[in-house]
Design an enzyme around this catalytic site. Sequence first.
Site, short mmCIF file in Angstrom:
data_model
loop_
_atom_site.label_atom_id
_atom_site.label_comp_id
_atom_site.label_asym_id
_atom_site.label_seq_id
_atom_site.Cartn_x
_atom_site.Cartn_y
_atom_site.Cartn_z
N ILE A 132 52.12 62.94 72.39
CA ILE A 132 51.02 62.38 71.61
C ILE A 132 50.84 60.88 71.90
O ILE A 132 49.72 60.39 72.07
CB ILE A 132 51.30 62.63 70.10
CG1 ILE A 132 51.14 64.12 69.79
CG2 ILE A 132 50.43 61.75 69.22
CD1 ILE A 132 51.64 64.55 68.41
N ASN A 164 54.25 55.79 66.19
CA ASN A 164 54.20 57.21 66.57
C ASN A 164 55.57 57.87 66.70
O ASN A 164 55.66 59.09 66.63
CB ASN A 164 53.43 57.30 67.90
CG ASN A 164 53.52 58.68 68.52
OD1 ASN A 164 52.98 59.64 67.98
ND2 ASN A 164 54.24 58.79 69.63
N TYR A 166 63.02 65.65 57.58
CA TYR A 166 61.81 65.40 58.38
C TYR A 166 60.59 65.41 57.46
O TYR A 166 59.77 64.48 57.47
CB TYR A 166 61.68 66.46 59.48
CG TYR A 166 60.46 66.29 60.36
CD1 TYR A 166 60.43 65.30 61.34
CD2 TYR A 166 59.34 67.11 60.23
CE1 TYR A 166 59.32 65.13 62.15
CE2 TYR A 166 58.23 66.96 61.04
CZ TYR A 166 58.23 65.96 62.00
OH TYR A 166 57.13 65.80 62.81
N ILE A 204 51.55 70.96 67.92
CA ILE A 204 50.83 70.43 69.07
C ILE A 204 51.64 70.75 70.32
O ILE A 204 52.82 70.39 70.42
CB ILE A 204 50.66 68.90 68.94
CG1 ILE A 204 49.85 68.54 67.69
CG2 ILE A 204 50.00 68.31 70.19
CD1 ILE A 204 48.44 69.07 67.63
#
Length: 268
Positions: A18, A90, A158, A191
């Site tokens: 990403i 990110n 997470y 993703i």
Amino acid sequence: MGRVQGKVALVTGGASGIGLSASVLMAKEGAKVVIADLNEKEAKDAAEMIKNQGGEAIGIFLDAGKEESIRNAIETTVESFGTITVLVNNVGLTNLHKDLDVVNLDLDEWDRLMNVNLKSVLLGSRFAIPHMIKAGGGSIINTASMAGLTGDSTRSAYGASKAAVVNLTRYIASQYGKDHIRCNGVAPGLILTPAAQNNMPQAVLDIFAKFNALPYHGEADDIGYTVLFLASDESKFITGQTIQVEGGHYMANPSISDFNDYLAKSQS
Ligand SMILES: NC(=O)c1ccc[n+]([C@@H]2O[C@H](COP(=O)([O-])OP(=O)(O)OC[C@H]3O[C@@H](n4cnc5c(N)ncnc54)[C@H](O)[C@@H]3O)[C@@H](O)[C@H]2O)c1
């Protein structure tokens, strides 16, 4: 004129997936990009690739788990390109083996994920904001996750770290909006980054395909284009938001398909 012409962007974890997509797309649209990654070689290779395509970029080392390293990345950005006006926080780690349900998760892993996934967002923002104020404004974009907006049977650390990223996004937006600093997040569903593509069993891909509203999987550029939009002035009235980019996977009540099956059977 590019969509982010003249902006200076630092992307953490920018060497792959990403972060790489966001870096390449912002460079194509006129931003000067600093790719900061634990994998310094890949960060430099990615910057070379951008330069070969006519963009402006440098690749540098960053350990997002260390305060000094984050401070250095921001300072290197300012030294190299004069300012920082876009920060893409990110970097994010997950661990399927140690980050389990609340009773069984490894507490050291909890601390590590909170440090890398959450504290890095705080520190990156803390060091970048004074420069953004000097520059007259900026855009901070945090990569959250749908795991921060839903519950799950595992990966508690997470999920909690990403939920905190979603709300820290609102706090930053509230505190620095009057300085023309916007802060938004993007929450990806699954993703298929190259790494994910290689490690994901077909059975898991099939489950996601079944529950996505759309008939395909997400790709890095689906998030990269969202980051590009949030970095650009096209989104100048959007702040404090986390945009879900997940193919409609989490949109519908998951019991609906079973309920429809039940109805079809009971009517036949
Ligand atoms: N891929 C998905 O399905 C998905 C879904 C939801 C959220 N996300 C989030 O998106 C972000 C990027 O994920 P991705 O799938 O592109 O990952 P990726 O594994 O493809 O890339 C991550 C990059 O971060 C770098 N990195 C790792 N630890 C670092 C550290 N301590 N300091 C600096 N760099 C470090 C790696 O070297 C790598 O280049 C993460 O925050 C992740 O939680 C991903």
